[in-house]
Design an enzyme around this catalytic site. Structure first.
Site, PDB file in Angstrom:
ATOM      1  N   TYR A  51       0.854  -1.197   0.000  1.00 42.81           N
ATOM      2  CA  TYR A  51       0.000   0.000   0.000  1.00 42.81           C
ATOM      3  C   TYR A  51       0.875   1.226   0.000  1.00 42.81           C
ATOM      4  CZ  TYR A  51      -4.989  -0.208  -0.121  1.00 42.81           C
ATOM      5  OH  TYR A  51      -6.261  -0.289  -0.578  1.00 42.81           O
ATOM      6  N   GLU A  53      -0.500   4.803  -0.593  1.00 36.82           N
ATOM      7  CA  GLU A  53      -1.297   6.014  -0.858  1.00 36.82           C
ATOM      8  C   GLU A  53      -0.421   7.241  -0.701  1.00 36.82           C
ATOM      9  OE1 GLU A  53      -4.711   5.969   1.686  1.00 36.82           O
ATOM     10  OE2 GLU A  53      -5.777   4.532   0.436  1.00 36.82           O
ATOM     11  N   ASP A 197      -5.836  13.367 -25.774  1.00 40.16           N
ATOM     12  CA  ASP A 197      -5.848  11.958 -25.359  1.00 40.16           C
ATOM     13  C   ASP A 197      -5.065  11.190 -26.419  1.00 40.16           C
ATOM     14  OD1 ASP A 197      -6.375   9.314 -24.930  1.00 40.16           O
ATOM     15  OD2 ASP A 197      -8.505   9.579 -24.503  1.00 40.16           O
TER      16      ASP A 197
END
Ligand code: PLP
Length: 428
Positions: A51, A53, A197
């Site tokens: 993890y 974050e 894009d």
């Protein structure tokens, strides 16, 4: 894959069959490619357990030293590859990269102008059933009815009358070079921000085979897994002045923990794209798409715009006795994968379509060149000229399978042992 085989035979079996499928068929789906074993290894690593974050040096979890190294490398390599001021490598997909830009640039009452999905735009460019067409007021531009090309004067007029806050350039099914400087002028004239894009053409841009959007766009979004040849995922390039906003909208605005194993694989693929040989592969990708389009034109097919400047083209089947859906199915039956696609101003619907979209990126990664593209055009022609003829189907399928054997997907590489030990399965 011994552990997987022991723990979950069904998933092991499905992967094994997929390895065989990828080796024994011809991949012409324009949004697909084969990533390298190095990318696969990074993606399949223990980084999936972590993890993280936050961003490098600013994490909400301890133990992030190694993943910080990984994410910093991914960012620095992408900056170098595309000449970008700021990069965010955390979006889980291209759609999420686009969503983060919308969230950073707009509030719900704002207007967006993107390419019509029926003319080659993407769902996230303002389609009514997508968040982009539901949260924001969206209008679209298309291609010219006669030339099937973008007409920048018409887009300018549309922008003047609609007054968008964000203009989106880029497409999923447009075979010609996009003039990003023109889009920059249009955005400037109407006071809109510009998002490019480049998902489909990112590899071509990195490989200097397509004009560069970075000098003209406020934001450039992309997937990693199309012409760029990386893992499934997305990323965002932007001007330094938008850096804090973009980072904040990706996390915590839209996502939780980043997929560190995927970010590692993105870093590997950016490194590959910076290395010798990448530009040449991208040049060959365009040359191959052109050769395949020409091979089909020589056999009596209509190619939208008469050719291509990039890795894909649309085959217009209206002068043939078959629609796009049946052509897709019949080609899959002989081991050639394409996708049914609307052509501009299509009289059929999205379910059956009058066209198919064909791309050259995956075939090029396998080492195929112009002469192979002409063989492929011949097989496509034979298969869709006699879609219900079992003899033709069998003959073409055999030729395709034999041909694929000469172009191993993962050359000189030990793919997970048991997958190949038993040889290709005969029951399909
Ligand atoms: N943008 C364009 C132009 C695309 O063609 C695609 C996918 O095909 C995307 C964005 C979305 O990518 P993803 O499928 O990773 O959400």
């Amino acid at each position: 894959m011994d552990s997987l085989k022991q723990v979950d035979r069904e998933i092991w079996q499905a992967i094994k069959e997929e390895v065989e499928r990828q080796q024994c068929h011809l991949e012409l789906i324009a949004s697909e490619n084969y990533c390298t074993p190095a990318v696969l290894e990074a993606q399949g690593s223990v980084l999936t357990n972590k993890y993280a974050e936050g961003y490098p040096n600013k994490r909400y979890y301890s133990g992030c030293d190694n993943v910080d190294v990984v994410e910093r490398l991914a960012i620095e390599r992408a900056k170098k590859l595309f000449g970008a001021e700021h990069v965010n490598v955390q979006p889980h997909s291209g759609s999420q990269a686009n969503m983060a830009v919308y969230f950073a640039a707009l509030t719900p009452e704002h207007r967006v102008l993107g390419m019509d999905i029926t003319h080659g735009g993407h769902l996230t460019h303002g389609f009514s059933k997508n968040f982009s067409g539901q949260i924001y007021e969206a209008a679209t531009y298309g291609v010219d009815r006669d030339t099937k090309l973008l007409d920048y004067e018409v887009i300018m007029e549309k922008a003047r009358s609609f007054q968008p806050d964000l203009i989106i350039a880029g497409a999923s099914a447009y075979s010609r070079a996009i003039d990003f400087s023109k889009f920059g002028e249009i955005a400037e004239e109407v006071g809109a921000l510009l998002m490019v894009d480049m998902a489909h053409i990112a590899g071509l841009i990195a490989g200097k085979q397509h004009p560069d959007p970075v000098p003209y766009a406020d934001f450039v979004t992309s997937t990693n897994h199309k012409t760029l040849g990386g893992p499934r995922g997305g990323f965002i390039l932007c001007k330094a002045k938008y850096a804090a906003k973009i980072d904040q909208k990706v996390f915590p605005g839209m996502q939780g923990g980043p997929l560190m194993h995927i970010i590692a694989a993105k870093a590997v693929s950016f490194k590959e794209a910076l290395s010798d040989g990448f530009c040449e592969r991208q040049r060959q990708t365009v040359a191959n798409a052109r050769a395949m389009a020409q091979g089909l034109i020589n056999r009596g097919y209509d190619v939208i715009t008469g050719g291509t400047d990039n890795h894909l083209f649309l085959l217009d089947l209206t002068n043939k006795d078959i629609n796009g859906r049946d052509a897709q199915e019949c080609l899959a039956g002989v081991g050639i994968y394409v996708n049914k696609n609307l052509i501009p101003f299509d009289e059929r619907g999205a379910f059956d379509t009058s066209g198919i979209r064909i791309g050259s990126a995956a075939a090029t990664t396998r080492g195929m060149k112009e002469q192979e593209m002409d063989c492929i055009a011949g097989w496509i022609d034979r298969a869709i000229s006699s879609p219900w003829d079992e003899e033709v189907k069998k003959a073409v399928q055999k030729e395709v399978t034999d041909f694929c054997a000469a172009f191993p997907v993962y050359q000189n590489v030990t793919m997970p042992g048991p997958l190949l030990e038993e040889g290709p399965s005969t029951e399909k």
